[in-house]
Structure formats: C-alpha cells, structure tokens
Scaffold this active site. Structure first.
Site, PDB file in Angstrom:
ATOM      1  N   LEU A  41       0.814  -1.214   0.000  1.00 33.82           N
ATOM      2  CA  LEU A  41       0.000   0.000   0.000  1.00 33.82           C
ATOM      3  C   LEU A  41       0.849   1.267   0.000  1.00 33.82           C
ATOM      4  O   LEU A  41       1.916   1.320   0.603  1.00 33.82           O
ATOM      5  CB  LEU A  41      -0.929   0.001   1.221  1.00 33.82           C
ATOM      6  CG  LEU A  41      -1.904  -1.182   1.314  1.00 33.82           C
ATOM      7  CD1 LEU A  41      -2.825  -1.013   2.514  1.00 33.82           C
ATOM      8  CD2 LEU A  41      -2.721  -1.351   0.030  1.00 33.82           C
ATOM      9  N   GLY A  44      -1.681   6.370  -2.680  1.00 33.71           N
ATOM     10  CA  GLY A  44      -2.793   6.232  -3.640  1.00 33.71           C
ATOM     11  C   GLY A  44      -3.881   5.338  -3.067  1.00 33.71           C
ATOM     12  O   GLY A  44      -5.071   5.688  -3.077  1.00 33.71           O
ATOM     13  N   HIS A  45      -3.478   4.179  -2.549  1.00 34.61           N
ATOM     14  CA  HIS A  45      -4.457   3.279  -1.927  1.00 34.61           C
ATOM     15  C   HIS A  45      -5.147   3.973  -0.747  1.00 34.61           C
ATOM     16  O   HIS A  45      -6.360   3.850  -0.561  1.00 34.61           O
ATOM     17  CB  HIS A  45      -3.761   2.020  -1.396  1.00 34.61           C
ATOM     18  CG  HIS A  45      -3.100   1.176  -2.439  1.00 34.61           C
ATOM     19  ND1 HIS A  45      -1.744   1.017  -2.511  1.00 34.61           N
ATOM     20  CD2 HIS A  45      -3.615   0.410  -3.445  1.00 34.61           C
ATOM     21  CE1 HIS A  45      -1.433   0.208  -3.508  1.00 34.61           C
ATOM     22  NE2 HIS A  45      -2.550  -0.177  -4.092  1.00 34.61           N
ATOM     23  N   GLN A  69      -4.624 -12.582 -12.778  1.00 39.16           N
ATOM     24  CA  GLN A  69      -4.439 -11.424 -13.648  1.00 39.16           C
ATOM     25  C   GLN A  69      -2.980 -11.222 -14.063  1.00 39.16           C
ATOM     26  O   GLN A  69      -2.661 -10.232 -14.711  1.00 39.16           O
ATOM     27  CB  GLN A  69      -5.009 -10.169 -12.987  1.00 39.16           C
ATOM     28  CG  GLN A  69      -4.237  -9.667 -11.785  1.00 39.16           C
ATOM     29  CD  GLN A  69      -5.024  -8.600 -11.035  1.00 39.16           C
ATOM     30  OE1 GLN A  69      -6.077  -8.837 -10.475  1.00 39.16           O
ATOM     31  NE2 GLN A  69      -4.513  -7.381 -11.043  1.00 39.16           N
ATOM     32  N   GLY A 157      -9.274   3.201  -8.272  1.00 38.88           N
ATOM     33  CA  GLY A 157      -8.504   4.368  -8.692  1.00 38.88           C
ATOM     34  C   GLY A 157      -8.606   4.615 -10.190  1.00 38.88           C
ATOM     35  O   GLY A 157      -8.617   3.674 -10.985  1.00 38.88           O
ATOM     36  N   LYS A 159      -6.235   5.698 -11.698  1.00 39.63           N
ATOM     37  CA  LYS A 159      -4.891   5.303 -12.151  1.00 39.63           C
ATOM     38  C   LYS A 159      -5.003   4.150 -13.151  1.00 39.63           C
ATOM     39  O   LYS A 159      -4.316   4.108 -14.170  1.00 39.63           O
ATOM     40  CB  LYS A 159      -4.056   4.912 -10.932  1.00 39.63           C
ATOM     41  CG  LYS A 159      -2.861   4.020 -11.172  1.00 39.63           C
ATOM     42  CD  LYS A 159      -1.725   4.799 -11.729  1.00 39.63           C
ATOM     43  CE  LYS A 159      -0.424   4.053 -11.888  1.00 39.63           C
ATOM     44  NZ  LYS A 159      -0.432   2.618 -11.936  1.00 39.63           N
ATOM     45  N   GLN A 163      -9.451  -0.437 -16.226  1.00 35.31           N
ATOM     46  CA  GLN A 163      -9.984  -1.337 -15.199  1.00 35.31           C
ATOM     47  C   GLN A 163     -11.225  -0.734 -14.531  1.00 35.31           C
ATOM     48  O   GLN A 163     -12.222  -1.433 -14.291  1.00 35.31           O
ATOM     49  CB  GLN A 163      -8.900  -1.595 -14.153  1.00 35.31           C
ATOM     50  CG  GLN A 163      -9.371  -2.298 -12.905  1.00 35.31           C
ATOM     51  CD  GLN A 163      -8.220  -2.603 -11.967  1.00 35.31           C
ATOM     52  OE1 GLN A 163      -7.483  -3.545 -12.190  1.00 35.31           O
ATOM     53  NE2 GLN A 163      -8.041  -1.797 -10.925  1.00 35.31           N
ATOM     54  N   VAL A 186      -3.280   9.621  -7.328  1.00 37.58           N
ATOM     55  CA  VAL A 186      -2.361  10.306  -6.419  1.00 37.58           C
ATOM     56  C   VAL A 186      -0.952  10.189  -6.998  1.00 37.58           C
ATOM     57  O   VAL A 186      -0.537   9.104  -7.436  1.00 37.58           O
ATOM     58  CB  VAL A 186      -2.425   9.686  -5.008  1.00 37.58           C
ATOM     59  CG1 VAL A 186      -1.403  10.328  -4.073  1.00 37.58           C
ATOM     60  CG2 VAL A 186      -3.836   9.826  -4.441  1.00 37.58           C
ATOM     61  N   SER A 195       2.579   3.925  -7.574  1.00 31.55           N
ATOM     62  CA  SER A 195       2.289   2.549  -7.952  1.00 31.55           C
ATOM     63  C   SER A 195       3.145   1.630  -7.103  1.00 31.55           C
ATOM     64  O   SER A 195       4.300   1.959  -6.784  1.00 31.55           O
ATOM     65  CB  SER A 195       2.619   2.335  -9.437  1.00 31.55           C
ATOM     66  OG  SER A 195       2.747   0.943  -9.702  1.00 31.55           O
TER      67      SER A 195
HETATM   68  P1  AMP Z   1      -3.463  -2.331  -6.935  1.00 34.12           P
HETATM   69  O1  AMP Z   1      -3.079  -2.656  -5.523  1.00 34.12           O
HETATM   70  O2  AMP Z   1      -2.346  -1.777  -7.748  1.00 34.12           O
HETATM   71  O3  AMP Z   1      -4.263  -3.411  -7.600  1.00 34.12           O
HETATM   72  O4  AMP Z   1      -4.466  -1.109  -6.804  1.00 34.12           O
HETATM   73  C1  AMP Z   1      -5.599  -1.182  -5.987  1.00 34.12           C
HETATM   74  C2  AMP Z   1      -6.454   0.032  -6.235  1.00 34.12           C
HETATM   75  O5  AMP Z   1      -5.713   1.215  -5.948  1.00 34.12           O
HETATM   76  C3  AMP Z   1      -6.916   0.157  -7.696  1.00 34.12           C
HETATM   77  O6  AMP Z   1      -8.256   0.604  -7.728  1.00 34.12           O
HETATM   78  C4  AMP Z   1      -5.970   1.174  -8.253  1.00 34.12           C
HETATM   79  O7  AMP Z   1      -6.497   1.896  -9.341  1.00 34.12           O
HETATM   80  C5  AMP Z   1      -5.785   2.079  -7.046  1.00 34.12           C
HETATM   81  N1  AMP Z   1      -4.552   2.869  -7.179  1.00 34.12           N
HETATM   82  C6  AMP Z   1      -3.307   2.382  -7.452  1.00 34.12           C
HETATM   83  N2  AMP Z   1      -2.439   3.412  -7.551  1.00 34.12           N
HETATM   84  C7  AMP Z   1      -3.148   4.559  -7.339  1.00 34.12           C
HETATM   85  C8  AMP Z   1      -2.819   5.947  -7.327  1.00 34.12           C
HETATM   86  N3  AMP Z   1      -1.578   6.379  -7.561  1.00 34.12           N
HETATM   87  N4  AMP Z   1      -3.804   6.834  -7.089  1.00 34.12           N
HETATM   88  C9  AMP Z   1      -5.078   6.406  -6.861  1.00 34.12           C
HETATM   89  N5  AMP Z   1      -5.446   5.112  -6.860  1.00 34.12           N
HETATM   90  C10 AMP Z   1      -4.502   4.202  -7.102  1.00 34.12           C
END
Ligand code: AMP
Length: 293
Positions: A41, A44-45, A69, A157, A159, A163, A186, A195
C-alpha cells in the site's frame, strides 16, 4: 514525528469469517465500502480508503495478489508483499477490516471452473493488447470480492482507468447491487503516478519516470487548445521514446466507452499511456479539458 493512535483492524482470512463480521454490521444497518487492492500500500491506496470512509460506515480493504491477472511472464512471484506494514497503515487510517484470503485456494479452490470474460471496454485495444488475459483475471476476482463482501460501494482508482471502466460495466451487467466509485490518481511531487511497482525502478529510471506524466499533460493541454489529436499524439509518442521508454501505447479515447476518438467535439477525451522503463511497465492517464460550448 507523532504517529496517530492505531486501532488494529480486524483481519479475515476465510470467507465465513468475513461474512460473519459483515453480517454483524448489517444487523446494525451500517453501510459498507470495499477497497480492493493487491497490497504494497501507498498514498494512492490510502486516498481510496479516505474516500470510502466518507461514503460508508464501515470500510473493508481487501489484500490479495491475484494470480489470475498475471501472465506467466509477469511478476506474480516477485510482486511486492508488505502485509504487516499494510495492516499498520490501515490501522492508522481506521479501516475496519482487512480481507486477506489465507491462500490462493481460498479464492480459487480445487476445481475452480468459472471465469468472467468482459468485452467492450475490456477489449478496447489498450492494456488488453499487451495483457490479453488481464481483464478476465481482474473481472473474475472483483466479481468474487463483490459477492463475498456484498458492499454498498466499491472504490477504484482512476490510475487504472480501463480497469475502472471494466468493473463499473461488469457491476451493471450482472445487476450487482453496489456502486463503483472512481478516485483521482495520487502522484509523487514530480508527477509520477504512485504505484506499488515503482519500487522496481533504478535511480536513473526513477529520474526519467516523470516524463510520462509531463508528456501526457502537455498533450492534453495542446489537444484542449484545438490542435489535432493525431498530430499531438505522434509528437507525444516521439517524446516518450526520446525519454528512454519503450512505448506500448499512447492513445486518445472516449472517456466513457474507451472507443477511439478523433476530436474533442466527439465527447470527453482521456489520454492513456503504457510504457516500459527497463523491465518496469508504467501506466498513466489524464483527462482533456472539454472545449467551452
Ligand atoms: P493495486 O493494488 O495496484 O491493484 O491497486 C488497488 C487500487 O488502488 C486500484 O483501484 C488502483 O487503481 C488504485 N490505485 C493504485 N495506484 C493509485 C494511485 N496512484 N492513485 C489512486 N489510486 C490508485
């Protein structure tokens, strides 16, 4: 630095435990938000957790690195896993429950034989062109998370813009009784979208990485000023390649349908990009301001 008091969130590792906790909240007529993640995390999360907190009485954050995935050539085994720190962060943010399936078999038991195969936005020729099974894996796990948690809202997100469109459509198509909410990207101070995979970047790659967002923003403002989308994109592609990236795509799409779009007059435009720096693949996207009527 003073740390905020931490309340340890509950952790559910099996579906029956998860359901029992959520049922307890439902008995008290409390609303529930879900934030699906793969852990590792970052801010962004956490912004999604904040949004979820504002919109519901209870917040469930799922942490599951979903093998379905990842392609065999991708980074499933090396994907960053920082569970203890994740739980600590979620405690500070007052998430109520971490849904962390104990192992892959909790999600995909022996004999698992059902997949969701999304179309339209999922086959728009963006991520799907480079990761052909990605959205099948995402849609299947997200459909499972939605039915396991049965939340009122789920926060994703922008981002991962394609998706977001795919899961929004899937929830509607399957009449799932919840609302999918998108949250803005973010970024680091220099514009790089946060990321979990940014930890893979070497110091030189990290220094080059903000080019992606800089080029996106420049393209978006030129297109908003009325320049031709095709010309601006072709300049953008060159700038990204000159910046040391191997480009997968830089595209302008209709922000809702993700269909190709040739002019800002044809609807809201989103610019989406994916490119590799060394072995790390980065994605990003920005909106284009609509022309004034
Ligand atoms: P992930 O853990 O990468 O699968 O992301 C989980 C959630 O967090 C997804 O809905 C992503 O789009 C969101 N997310 C990842 N990076 C960011 C970011 N920089 N800003 C906002 N949401 C994000």
């Amino acid at each position: 630095m003073t740390r905020r008091p931490t309340i340890k969130p509950k952790i559910a590792k099996t579906v029956p435990v998860l359901r029992r906790i959520v049922a307890g909240w439902r008995d008290k007529s409390e609303t529930v938000a879900l934030v699906p993640t793969m852990g590792a995390l970052h801010a962004g999360h956490i912004s999604l957790v904040h949004l979820a907190r504002r919109r519901a009485d209870r917040v469930v954050v799922s942490i599951f690195v979903n093998p379905a995935q990842f392609a065999p050539t991708e980074d499933f085994s090396t994907y960053p896993r920082t569970f203890a720190t994740d739980v600590e962060m979620l405690g500070e943010e007052k998430a109520d429950l971490v849904w962390a399936p104990a192992n892959v078999a909790v999600m995909y038991p022996e004999g698992f034989a059902t997949r969701i195969v999304p179309e339209r936005a999922a086959t728009a020729g963006l991520e799907d062109r480079f990761r052909p099974d990605f959205f099948k894996g995402v849609a299947t796990v997200v459909a499972k998370l939605f039915t396991q948690v049965a939340p009122d809202i789920a926060v994703f997100g922008e981002k991962d813009f394609q998706q977001l469109r795919v899961v929004t459509r899937m929830a509607r198509d399957l009449d799932l009784p919840l609302r999918v909410i998108g949250a803005p990207t973010v970024r680091e101070k220099d514009g790089l979208a946060m990321s979990s995979r940014n930890v893979y970047l070497s110091a030189d790659e990290r220094a080059a990485a903000p080019t992606l967002h800089r080029v996106l923003k420049l393209c978006a403002s030129k297109i908003a000023e009325g320049h031709s989308i095709a010309t601006i994109l072709s300049e953008g592609r060159e700038a990204i390649t000159r910046g040391g990236f191997v480009l997968d795509y830089l595209e302008a799409r209709h922000a809702e349908t993700l269909a190709p779009i040739a002019s800002v007059k044809d609807g809201p435009v989103r610019l989406l990009v994916a490119a590799k720096l060394g072995t790390t693949r980065l994605i990003d996207n920005v909106g284009v301001a609509s022309p004034s009527p």
